[in-house]
Design an enzyme around this catalytic site. Structure first.
Site, short mmCIF file in Angstrom:
data_model
loop_
_atom_site.label_atom_id
_atom_site.label_comp_id
_atom_site.label_asym_id
_atom_site.label_seq_id
_atom_site.Cartn_x
_atom_site.Cartn_y
_atom_site.Cartn_z
N PRO A 11 0.78 -1.23 0.00
CA PRO A 11 0.00 0.00 0.00
C PRO A 11 0.82 1.29 0.00
CG PRO A 11 -0.89 -1.55 1.59
CD PRO A 11 0.34 -2.18 1.04
N ASN A 12 0.36 2.22 -0.79
CA ASN A 12 0.87 3.59 -0.88
C ASN A 12 2.19 3.73 -1.64
OD1 ASN A 12 -1.30 4.82 0.71
ND2 ASN A 12 -0.43 3.64 2.40
N ARG A 19 5.12 10.87 -2.13
CA ARG A 19 4.72 10.62 -0.76
C ARG A 19 5.91 10.82 0.19
NH1 ARG A 19 4.85 4.47 1.36
NH2 ARG A 19 3.91 4.85 3.38
N TYR A 24 11.10 8.88 1.86
CA TYR A 24 11.18 7.86 0.81
C TYR A 24 11.89 8.33 -0.46
CZ TYR A 24 7.80 5.60 3.88
OH TYR A 24 7.19 5.01 4.98
N ASN A 75 8.43 -5.42 -0.81
CA ASN A 75 8.29 -4.33 0.14
C ASN A 75 6.80 -4.30 0.50
OD1 ASN A 75 8.03 -2.08 1.66
ND2 ASN A 75 9.18 -0.72 0.27
N ALA A 78 3.03 -1.02 4.77
CA ALA A 78 2.41 -1.14 6.10
C ALA A 78 1.98 -2.57 6.42
CB ALA A 78 1.23 -0.18 6.19
N HIS A 81 3.85 -4.87 8.98
CA HIS A 81 3.67 -4.81 10.43
C HIS A 81 2.32 -5.38 10.90
CE1 HIS A 81 6.92 -2.10 9.54
NE2 HIS A 81 6.11 -1.25 8.93
N ASP A 88 1.85 -15.97 5.68
CA ASP A 88 1.41 -17.33 5.35
C ASP A 88 1.59 -17.62 3.86
OD1 ASP A 88 0.76 -17.90 7.96
OD2 ASP A 88 -1.41 -17.72 7.70
N GLU A 99 13.15 -9.16 1.72
CA GLU A 99 12.28 -8.07 2.20
C GLU A 99 13.05 -6.76 2.07
OE1 GLU A 99 11.15 -8.79 6.26
OE2 GLU A 99 10.31 -6.78 6.53
N HIS A 101 12.87 -2.50 2.66
CA HIS A 101 12.26 -1.25 3.13
C HIS A 101 13.14 -0.10 2.71
CE1 HIS A 101 9.31 -3.48 5.32
NE2 HIS A 101 10.28 -4.25 5.75
N ILE A 102 12.52 0.89 2.13
CA ILE A 102 13.26 2.07 1.66
C ILE A 102 13.84 2.81 2.87
CG2 ILE A 102 12.99 4.27 0.45
CD1 ILE A 102 10.57 2.81 -1.03
N SER A 103 13.04 2.96 3.89
CA SER A 103 13.48 3.68 5.10
C SER A 103 14.08 2.70 6.11
CB SER A 103 12.29 4.42 5.72
OG SER A 103 11.32 3.49 6.19
N ARG A 108 12.46 4.27 13.28
CA ARG A 108 11.18 4.99 13.22
C ARG A 108 10.28 4.57 14.38
NH1 ARG A 108 8.99 4.81 7.27
NH2 ARG A 108 7.68 6.48 8.13
N ARG A 112 6.75 0.08 13.72
CA ARG A 112 7.42 -0.33 12.47
C ARG A 112 8.58 -1.30 12.74
NH1 ARG A 112 5.21 3.22 8.60
NH2 ARG A 112 4.68 5.22 9.53
C1 DQA Z 1 8.19 0.97 4.19
C2 DQA Z 1 8.16 1.16 5.71
C3 DQA Z 1 6.77 0.88 6.26
O1 DQA Z 1 6.77 1.04 7.68
C4 DQA Z 1 5.76 1.86 5.67
O2 DQA Z 1 4.47 1.55 6.12
C5 DQA Z 1 5.84 1.91 4.19
C6 DQA Z 1 7.13 1.82 3.51
C7 DQA Z 1 9.55 1.37 3.59
O3 DQA Z 1 9.78 1.03 2.44
O4 DQA Z 1 10.37 2.02 4.24
O5 DQA Z 1 4.83 2.12 3.55
O6 DQA Z 1 7.97 -0.40 3.91
#
Ligand code: DQA
Length: 148
Positions: A11-12, A19, A24, A75, A78, A81, A88, A99, A101-103, A108, A112
């Site tokens: 998502p997002n 964003r 990011y 990735n 959200a 978490h 599963d 896996e 994560h950009i951040s 944080r 997270r």
């Molecule tokens: C994220 C970190 C997540 O906590 C957050 O909800 C995201 C992006 C990252 O790429 O840093 O949407 O996965």
């Protein structure tokens, strides 16, 4: 036959580049796709980048990957978490899972710091910005490529 790596985004992440750029960055998902395709090609692989704001769609793609992909870079955003269901689905996938994560999620908010997906992931990359996807693809080349 060329092995395909799925790059799944939750998502997002369709808003990447717009964003919260202070977290990011300014690159878009199309930039990520282009860079990953380049790295994949160098390693003799093909990349398929997908994004959805819907948990069920991510699960459907993970299931599809069982037939179509040699590895998954994910990735989950959200869903990282919150989603036992994504975990599963990944547990039913046999190939390598990385896996991304950009951040740097561990610096944080405390919510997270927990990742369900990490219980399955063979490797986790966090805090490298969008470069993390390319690093993950490079590693996939070692894990599923001829040099594995
Ligand atoms: C994220 C970190 C997540 O906590 C957050 O909800 C995201 C992006 C990252 O790429 O840093 O949407 O996965």
């Amino acid at each position: 036959m060329t092995k395909t790596i799925y790059i799944l985004n939750g998502p997002n992440l369709n808003l990447l580049g717009q964003r919260e750029p202070e977290i990011y960055g300014h690159d878009t998902l199309a930039d990520v796709e282009a860079r990953c395709a380049e790295v994949a090609k160098g390693g003799g692989l093909a990349a398929r980048l997908l994004q959805s704001n819907h948990e069920g769609q991510i699960i459907d793609w993970v299931q599809e990957a069982r037939e179509q992909a040699a590895g998954i870079i994910i990735n989950p955003a959200a869903l990282t978490h919150t989603s036992v269901a994504v975990l599963d689905a990944l547990n039913a996938f046999d190939g390598p899972v990385i896996e991304v994560h950009i951040s740097q999620i561990h610096r944080r908010e405390s919510f997270r710091h927990q990742s369900y997906v990490s219980l399955r992931a063979d490797a986790v990359i966090a805090g490298f910005g969008v470069q993390g996807y390319a690093l993950a693809m490079q590693r996939m080349g070692q894990l599923v490529g001829d040099s594995a």
